[in-house]
Design a protein around this motif. Sequence first.
Motif, PDB file in Angstrom:
ATOM      1  N   THR A 175       0.841  -1.209   0.000  1.00  0.00           N
ATOM      2  CA  THR A 175       0.000   0.000   0.000  1.00  0.00           C
ATOM      3  C   THR A 175       0.872   1.253   0.000  1.00  0.00           C
ATOM      4  OG1 THR A 175      -1.802  -1.157   1.111  1.00  0.00           O
ATOM      5  CG2 THR A 175      -1.797   1.233   1.271  1.00  0.00           C
ATOM      6  N   THR A 176       1.981   1.187   0.740  1.00  0.00           N
ATOM      7  CA  THR A 176       2.921   2.308   0.758  1.00  0.00           C
ATOM      8  C   THR A 176       3.416   2.615  -0.654  1.00  0.00           C
ATOM      9  OG1 THR A 176       3.614   1.663   2.972  1.00  0.00           O
ATOM     10  CG2 THR A 176       5.098   3.111   1.751  1.00  0.00           C
TER      11      THR A 176
ATOM     12  N   ASN B 225       0.806   4.488  -2.402  1.00  0.00           N
ATOM     13  CA  ASN B 225       0.749   5.867  -1.908  1.00  0.00           C
ATOM     14  C   ASN B 225       1.835   6.715  -2.550  1.00  0.00           C
ATOM     15  OD1 ASN B 225      -1.399   5.182  -0.289  1.00  0.00           O
ATOM     16  ND2 ASN B 225      -0.179   4.957   1.579  1.00  0.00           N
TER      17      ASN B 225
ATOM     18  N   LEU C 151       0.842  10.584  -2.953  1.00  0.00           N
ATOM     19  CA  LEU C 151       0.414  10.912  -1.592  1.00  0.00           C
ATOM     20  C   LEU C 151       1.613  10.947  -0.645  1.00  0.00           C
ATOM     21  CD1 LEU C 151      -2.785   8.660  -1.307  1.00  0.00           C
ATOM     22  CD2 LEU C 151      -2.692  11.117  -1.711  1.00  0.00           C
TER      23      LEU C 151
ATOM     24  N   LYS D  90      -7.816  10.554   1.814  1.00  0.00           N
ATOM     25  CA  LYS D  90      -6.760  10.010   0.963  1.00  0.00           C
ATOM     26  C   LYS D  90      -7.245   9.918  -0.488  1.00  0.00           C
ATOM     27  CE  LYS D  90      -3.945   5.883   0.967  1.00  0.00           C
ATOM     28  NZ  LYS D  90      -3.665   4.595   1.617  1.00  0.00           N
TER      29      LYS D  90
ATOM     30  N   SER E 112      -5.724  11.805  -3.672  1.00  0.00           N
ATOM     31  CA  SER E 112      -5.202  11.081  -4.832  1.00  0.00           C
ATOM     32  C   SER E 112      -5.876  11.560  -6.118  1.00  0.00           C
ATOM     33  CB  SER E 112      -5.396   9.572  -4.656  1.00  0.00           C
ATOM     34  OG  SER E 112      -6.692   9.183  -5.051  1.00  0.00           O
TER      35      SER E 112
END
Lengths: 255, 280
Positions: A49-50, A53, A58, B184, B188
Amino acid sequence: MTAILTADQVGMVFETPGRNSVEAIRDISFELHAGEIIALIGPSGCGKTTLFNIISGLLEPSRGRFTVNGGKNGQSVGYMLQKDLLLPWRSVIDNVVLGLEVRGVDKSASYPIAKRLIEAYGLAGFENAKPETLSGGMRQRVAIMRTLAFDPAVVLLDEPFSALDFQTRTLLQTDVARIIAEKQKSAILITHDIGEALTMADRVLVLSQRPSTVVRELVIDIPRDARDAVALRSDPRFNDMFITIWNDIQSKAAA
Amino acid sequence: MSLTDTTSPPTQREQTASRGQNMTGPKWKDVTPSTLQILTWQIGLLVGLLALWELAVSLGWIEVYIYGRPSGIFTKAVDLIGSGALLRDSALTAFEAVSGFIIGTVTGSVLGLALWLSPMGASVLRPYMIALNGLPKIALAPLVIIWFGIGLGSKIALATLITFIVAMIAAQQGAREVDSDLVKLMRSLGATRFKTWRTVIVPGAMPWIVSAFRLNVGFALIGAVVGEYIASNKGLGYMISYAGTLYDLNSVWLGIAALMVVALLMYAVIDWCEARFKQR
Ligand SMILES: Nc1ncnc2c1ncn2[C@@H]1O[C@H](COP(=O)(O)OP(=O)(O)O)[C@@H](O)[C@H]1O
Ligand SMILES: [Mg+2]
């Protein structure tokens, strides 16, 4: 083949003041080609998931970099998070246009795009339904339409089907792979499910435990449109690949 | 099969035979009472209590000057409704509470939501908000009376202040409780902070804000009535406290009943707003 996304020696260390730093990703490099689907498989907590991101802009990586189509991170990436995250107070169509709305596209332009997606992918007649009236599989379809509506070059799917029952999941796997092919998108799929990876992807990257590196790259040389979840179960090549990945994950888990 | 049947102990056979009657299965019926039944009991309870009260006073079990009596309250009600005094006092208190409610709840909700836009501001204000939240807000009453005088203004100000604090804390909490994955998602998609606020934070915090509306009906009335207790010559709070000093218990009860009616009307308006809000 042109690379649409390049990961170049990406590393990620989380520094939390007053706590030990966590090295989530050690060193990951790969290329995603136009029209390709890559599946990422790895133990829970290894930084998948990192990685998403970072690709979606993000997070800033600690080392290395991602380039998306030569442009800036996040610009043409559609990120579908683990949950469907539909806004409960919005109708299906208003959820689908969210990304376009954020980009400043007027409803007169965004509604036709959303309508076409909704009709093409099996939710005709549900434009004005509220998400709470939909089944889990339908909600996930809406989330995928929302991801595709603003026409991203790369689609990131983070365990998109993990909360669905077996039958819905199997149907959606084939459907989503088909939608991605039709729309000529490239995608990265995070999954725990080896069968899912082998059904949907052209290549599988197996990640090690945290701090993660790519321990295996497996090209699935069976054409995507010749695969479906059922047919694959009887193909010996599928079996071999399944066992290879299984062993990778097992040995990493034991290590 | 028949062999095992005959060899099994008699008690066990009996049990099998009578299953469903007493040994196994649910022990009580899960039925919802009908609305009519409930209403009958509700009215019955009220009438019964009032009758018991009246009886207790008539038989001399309790003193009328300490407890009042239903028949006396009724006479008083006829009297004060006839003269228009009850309506005038109720309307005044309702006006103070409603004005305070609207000003306090709206500004408090907006500020509480807006704090989401400024993590710095929210962090700085945090200890103050915790302190205000813990404070029995009615303790501010004497200050407000000194600042705003003994007239209408101080009652509205007190109701405003209390409802403002409650609404601000609820709205801020509501904004913080919105699923961080929604934020989030918006990030995004490339949304600005303000767009994220408008699109997911404000609607997502609405349930919290609406539940603060309900709390604030009560708080606005407390503000208005306590303001009137402390310094006033009009309103239901004044009526109640003045009658109390005279041991006119029937008037006290009548004032309390009028307050309940005002509160119920305010809740009804909120219910109506909520229903309309949900329809959209
Ligand atoms: N913001 C963060 N701060 C500190 N540690 C984090 C943060 N995000 C993730 N981690 C840690 O990084 C590791 C990888 O997390 P994640 O990418 O969510 O794993 P996966 O998706 O592969 O299960 C985990 O050990 C997690 O605790
Ligand atoms: Mg994850």
